[in-house]
Write a protein that holds these residues in place. Structure first.
Motif, PDB file in Angstrom:
ATOM      1  N   ALA A  18     -19.878  39.250  -0.639  1.00 27.13           N
ATOM      2  CA  ALA A  18     -20.473  38.465   0.451  1.00 27.13           C
ATOM      3  C   ALA A  18     -20.154  39.026   1.830  1.00 27.13           C
ATOM      4  CB  ALA A  18     -20.005  37.011   0.351  1.00 27.13           C
ATOM      5  N   THR A  19     -19.052  39.781   1.943  1.00 29.06           N
ATOM      6  CA  THR A  19     -18.708  40.350   3.247  1.00 29.06           C
ATOM      7  C   THR A  19     -19.657  41.488   3.648  1.00 29.06           C
ATOM      8  OG1 THR A  19     -17.145  41.950   2.305  1.00 29.06           O
ATOM      9  CG2 THR A  19     -16.287  39.775   2.896  1.00 29.06           C
ATOM     10  N   ASP A  20     -20.452  41.963   2.695  1.00 27.78           N
ATOM     11  CA  ASP A  20     -21.403  43.039   2.976  1.00 27.78           C
ATOM     12  C   ASP A  20     -22.783  42.513   3.359  1.00 27.78           C
ATOM     13  OD1 ASP A  20     -19.850  45.517   2.268  1.00 27.78           O
ATOM     14  OD2 ASP A  20     -19.691  44.459   0.349  1.00 27.78           O
ATOM     15  N   LEU A  21     -22.917  41.201   3.494  1.00 29.43           N
ATOM     16  CA  LEU A  21     -24.232  40.601   3.737  1.00 29.43           C
ATOM     17  C   LEU A  21     -24.927  41.195   4.959  1.00 29.43           C
ATOM     18  CD1 LEU A  21     -25.104  36.841   3.433  1.00 29.43           C
ATOM     19  CD2 LEU A  21     -25.938  38.155   5.353  1.00 29.43           C
ATOM     20  N   LEU A  22     -24.237  41.273   6.075  1.00 32.54           N
ATOM     21  CA  LEU A  22     -24.871  41.774   7.298  1.00 32.54           C
ATOM     22  C   LEU A  22     -25.234  43.251   7.166  1.00 32.54           C
ATOM     23  CD1 LEU A  22     -22.839  40.002  10.129  1.00 32.54           C
ATOM     24  CD2 LEU A  22     -25.103  39.427   9.230  1.00 32.54           C
ATOM     25  N   ALA A  23     -24.408  44.022   6.480  1.00 34.38           N
ATOM     26  CA  ALA A  23     -24.730  45.439   6.273  1.00 34.38           C
ATOM     27  C   ALA A  23     -25.989  45.585   5.426  1.00 34.38           C
ATOM     28  CB  ALA A  23     -23.553  46.158   5.617  1.00 34.38           C
ATOM     29  N   CYS A  24     -26.152  44.734   4.422  1.00 33.73           N
ATOM     30  CA  CYS A  24     -27.368  44.752   3.603  1.00 33.73           C
ATOM     31  C   CYS A  24     -28.581  44.360   4.434  1.00 33.73           C
ATOM     32  CB  CYS A  24     -27.217  43.811   2.417  1.00 33.73           C
ATOM     33  SG  CYS A  24     -26.010  44.328   1.177  1.00 33.73           S
ATOM     34  N   ALA A  25     -28.433  43.327   5.262  1.00 37.18           N
ATOM     35  CA  ALA A  25     -29.533  42.897   6.126  1.00 37.18           C
ATOM     36  C   ALA A  25     -29.889  43.988   7.130  1.00 37.18           C
ATOM     37  CB  ALA A  25     -29.159  41.606   6.844  1.00 37.18           C
ATOM     38  N   ASP A  26     -28.878  44.683   7.647  1.00 40.86           N
ATOM     39  CA  ASP A  26     -29.143  45.788   8.575  1.00 40.86           C
ATOM     40  C   ASP A  26     -29.951  46.884   7.884  1.00 40.86           C
ATOM     41  OD1 ASP A  26     -27.721  44.534  10.588  1.00 40.86           O
ATOM     42  OD2 ASP A  26     -25.892  45.715  10.277  1.00 40.86           O
ATOM     43  N   LEU A  27     -29.622  47.164   6.631  1.00 44.61           N
ATOM     44  CA  LEU A  27     -30.348  48.193   5.890  1.00 44.61           C
ATOM     45  C   LEU A  27     -31.780  47.757   5.620  1.00 44.61           C
ATOM     46  CD1 LEU A  27     -30.075  50.979   4.693  1.00 44.61           C
ATOM     47  CD2 LEU A  27     -29.136  49.957   2.600  1.00 44.61           C
ATOM     48  N   SER A  28     -31.976  46.467   5.322  1.00 46.70           N
ATOM     49  CA  SER A  28     -33.344  45.943   5.166  1.00 46.70           C
ATOM     50  C   SER A  28     -34.151  46.180   6.441  1.00 46.70           C
ATOM     51  CB  SER A  28     -33.309  44.442   4.857  1.00 46.70           C
ATOM     52  OG  SER A  28     -32.768  44.169   3.601  1.00 46.70           O
ATOM     53  N   GLU A  29     -33.552  45.855   7.571  1.00 49.82           N
ATOM     54  CA  GLU A  29     -34.225  46.010   8.851  1.00 49.82           C
ATOM     55  C   GLU A  29     -34.507  47.478   9.146  1.00 49.82           C
ATOM     56  OE1 GLU A  29     -33.713  43.385  12.777  1.00 49.82           O
ATOM     57  OE2 GLU A  29     -32.003  44.694  12.386  1.00 49.82           O
ATOM     58  N   ASN A  30     -33.587  48.353   8.770  1.00 53.17           N
ATOM     59  CA  ASN A  30     -33.760  49.789   8.974  1.00 53.17           C
ATOM     60  C   ASN A  30     -35.004  50.313   8.258  1.00 53.17           C
ATOM     61  OD1 ASN A  30     -32.956  52.637   7.466  1.00 53.17           O
ATOM     62  ND2 ASN A  30     -32.477  52.630   9.660  1.00 53.17           N
ATOM     63  N   ARG A  31     -35.329  49.717   7.095  1.00 54.13           N
ATOM     64  CA  ARG A  31     -36.490  50.168   6.330  1.00 54.13           C
ATOM     65  C   ARG A  31     -37.758  49.375   6.629  1.00 54.13           C
ATOM     66  NH1 ARG A  31     -35.980  54.405   2.998  1.00 54.13           N
ATOM     67  NH2 ARG A  31     -38.123  54.472   3.754  1.00 54.13           N
ATOM     68  N   GLY A  32     -37.724  48.574   7.684  1.00 53.66           N
ATOM     69  CA  GLY A  32     -38.913  47.833   8.071  1.00 53.66           C
ATOM     70  C   GLY A  32     -39.116  46.545   7.300  1.00 53.66           C
ATOM     71  N   TRP A  33     -38.139  46.121   6.526  1.00 49.85           N
ATOM     72  CA  TRP A  33     -38.204  44.849   5.826  1.00 49.85           C
ATOM     73  C   TRP A  33     -37.648  43.750   6.746  1.00 49.85           C
ATOM     74  CZ3 TRP A  33     -36.389  45.163   0.024  1.00 49.85           C
ATOM     75  CH2 TRP A  33     -37.097  46.174  -0.642  1.00 49.85           C
ATOM     76  N   LEU A  34     -37.884  42.506   6.351  1.00 51.26           N
ATOM     77  CA  LEU A  34     -37.221  41.396   7.018  1.00 51.26           C
ATOM     78  C   LEU A  34     -35.737  41.422   6.691  1.00 51.26           C
ATOM     79  CD1 LEU A  34     -39.806  38.580   6.200  1.00 51.26           C
ATOM     80  CD2 LEU A  34     -39.585  39.836   8.347  1.00 51.26           C
ATOM     81  N   ARG A  35     -34.909  40.858   7.566  1.00 56.92           N
ATOM     82  CA  ARG A  35     -33.468  40.869   7.320  1.00 56.92           C
ATOM     83  C   ARG A  35     -33.087  39.996   6.106  1.00 56.92           C
ATOM     84  NH1 ARG A  35     -29.987  42.972  10.848  1.00 56.92           N
ATOM     85  NH2 ARG A  35     -28.346  41.511  10.217  1.00 56.92           N
ATOM     86  N   GLU A  36     -33.754  38.880   5.926  1.00 52.79           N
ATOM     87  CA  GLU A  36     -33.602  38.045   4.731  1.00 52.79           C
ATOM     88  C   GLU A  36     -32.137  37.721   4.417  1.00 52.79           C
ATOM     89  OE1 GLU A  36     -37.431  38.724   2.053  1.00 52.79           O
ATOM     90  OE2 GLU A  36     -36.032  40.385   1.870  1.00 52.79           O
ATOM     91  N   GLU A  37     -31.390  37.324   5.439  1.00 53.26           N
ATOM     92  CA  GLU A  37     -29.969  37.055   5.231  1.00 53.26           C
ATOM     93  C   GLU A  37     -29.734  35.906   4.257  1.00 53.26           C
ATOM     94  OE1 GLU A  37     -27.838  36.699   8.917  1.00 53.26           O
ATOM     95  OE2 GLU A  37     -28.763  38.511   9.761  1.00 53.26           O
ATOM     96  N   HIS A  38     -30.611  34.906   4.280  1.00 53.45           N
ATOM     97  CA  HIS A  38     -30.451  33.771   3.366  1.00 53.45           C
ATOM     98  C   HIS A  38     -30.570  34.247   1.916  1.00 53.45           C
ATOM     99  CE1 HIS A  38     -30.342  29.568   2.270  1.00 53.45           C
ATOM    100  NE2 HIS A  38     -31.506  29.649   1.646  1.00 53.45           N
ATOM    101  N   LYS A  39     -31.554  35.097   1.649  1.00 48.89           N
ATOM    102  CA  LYS A  39     -31.724  35.604   0.286  1.00 48.89           C
ATOM    103  C   LYS A  39     -30.574  36.519  -0.114  1.00 48.89           C
ATOM    104  CE  LYS A  39     -35.070  38.598  -0.806  1.00 48.89           C
ATOM    105  NZ  LYS A  39     -36.429  39.092  -1.180  1.00 48.89           N
TER     106      LYS A  39
END
Length: 287
Positions: A18-39
């Motif tokens: 769970a501590t990696d959540l923001l890093a995953c969201a950042d990577l989503s955003e980097n690829r043009g996806w929505l951040r989708e932090e809730h998911k």
């Protein structure tokens, strides 16, 4: 200095939490996806995340999530590689690690057109396609008169029973998180028996409908209409193309197709359960 292909192939893959959540969201955003932090929050707690750290210290270089349903099936989703490392074998490196971790467990995933060749090369085969649709639900074409009501705590055991019957496997760890994860959870009833259920959960500016489990198309339509009436946000969902009646009804009510994805499996001929009553997944990352 650019990282050599040899070095990329040797970078360690680690478990995410769970501590990696923001890093995953950042990577989503980097690829043009929505951040989708809730998911991401759901997937990293209900599933197992895998990631490769960027050796330059800029977050994650790549990531994915695996949702396990025991030894009979696991779902892979959210496979992402940072733009600066795209097309350099990183996705294959990550996926090979996931396959090694899975061992003999059959796997399933939803593949974008760009990702499908990679998965085919790793032994996945296409078994169907799904359409992602999105838009404000207009209610222009009313749903059939099927009784739908908000789910209660007393419904949970029957929801779990019905889900296992239709999905084909026990998803208790995932389904029991629905009441907290979703903004709205509905059940369809007939003569006191639950014949379907559906959830709408918040994702950025939309509500995503899923899972959508129903006795028939009329029941699925009634569940969607009930969820739509509870929100002012646009709806988004992923519907198996075999459910043409539901798809055409959604389009008549203002939801437009965005893209289609391939449903793929590895080490089994098809998904378990009853595809005729499984209209939409919880998410394309979890099934």
């Amino acid at each position: 200095m650019p990282i050599s292909p040899t070095t990329l192939a040797q970078l360690p893959v680690r478990r995410l939490d769970a501590t990696d959540l923001l890093a995953c969201a950042d990577l989503s955003e980097n690829r043009g996806w929505l951040r989708e932090e809730h998911k991401w929050g759901l997937l990293l707690t209900a599933g197992t995340g895998y990631g490769i750290d960027d050796p330059d210290g800029e977050g994650l270089l790549a990531c994915c999530v695996v949702t396990s349903y025991g030894s009979e099936l696991a779902a892979i989703g959210m496979v992402l590689v940072a733009e600066r490392y795209a097309r350099r074998g990183v996705g294959r490196r990550l996926m090979r690690h996931v396959l090694e971790e899975a061992g003999e467990t059959p796997l399933t995933l939803y593949a974008t057109p760009n990702g499908q060749p990679l998965y085919e090369g790793l032994g996945f085969t296409e078994i169907g396609r799904s359409a992602m649709v999105k838009g404000h639900f207009s209610a222009t074409v009313p749903a059939p008169p099927v009784t739908v009501r908000p789910a209660t705590a007393d419904d949970l055991q029957e929801i779990l029973r019905l889900d296992q019957e239709i999905f084909g496997l026990d998803r208790t760890p995932l389904i029991t998180r629905l009441p907290a994860f979703a903004d709205h959870l509905r059940v369809a009833v007939d003569d006191g028996a639950i014949t379907g259920f559906a959830a709408a959960w918040p994702n950025m500016d939309t509500h995503v409908v899923g899972p959508l489990i129903a006795r028939d198309t009329a029941t699925a339509q009634a569940l969607v209409a009930s969820l739509a009436a509870a929100t002012d946000r646009p709806l988004r969902t992923d519907v198996d193309l075999r459910h043409a009646g539901l798809l055409s009804w959604l389009e008549e009510n203002g939801l437009a197709p965005i893209m289609t994805n391939a449903m793929m499996v590895r080490s089994l001929p098809d998904l378990p359960g009853d595809s005729g009553r499984r209209f939409a997944p919880l998410t394309v990352a979890a099934g």
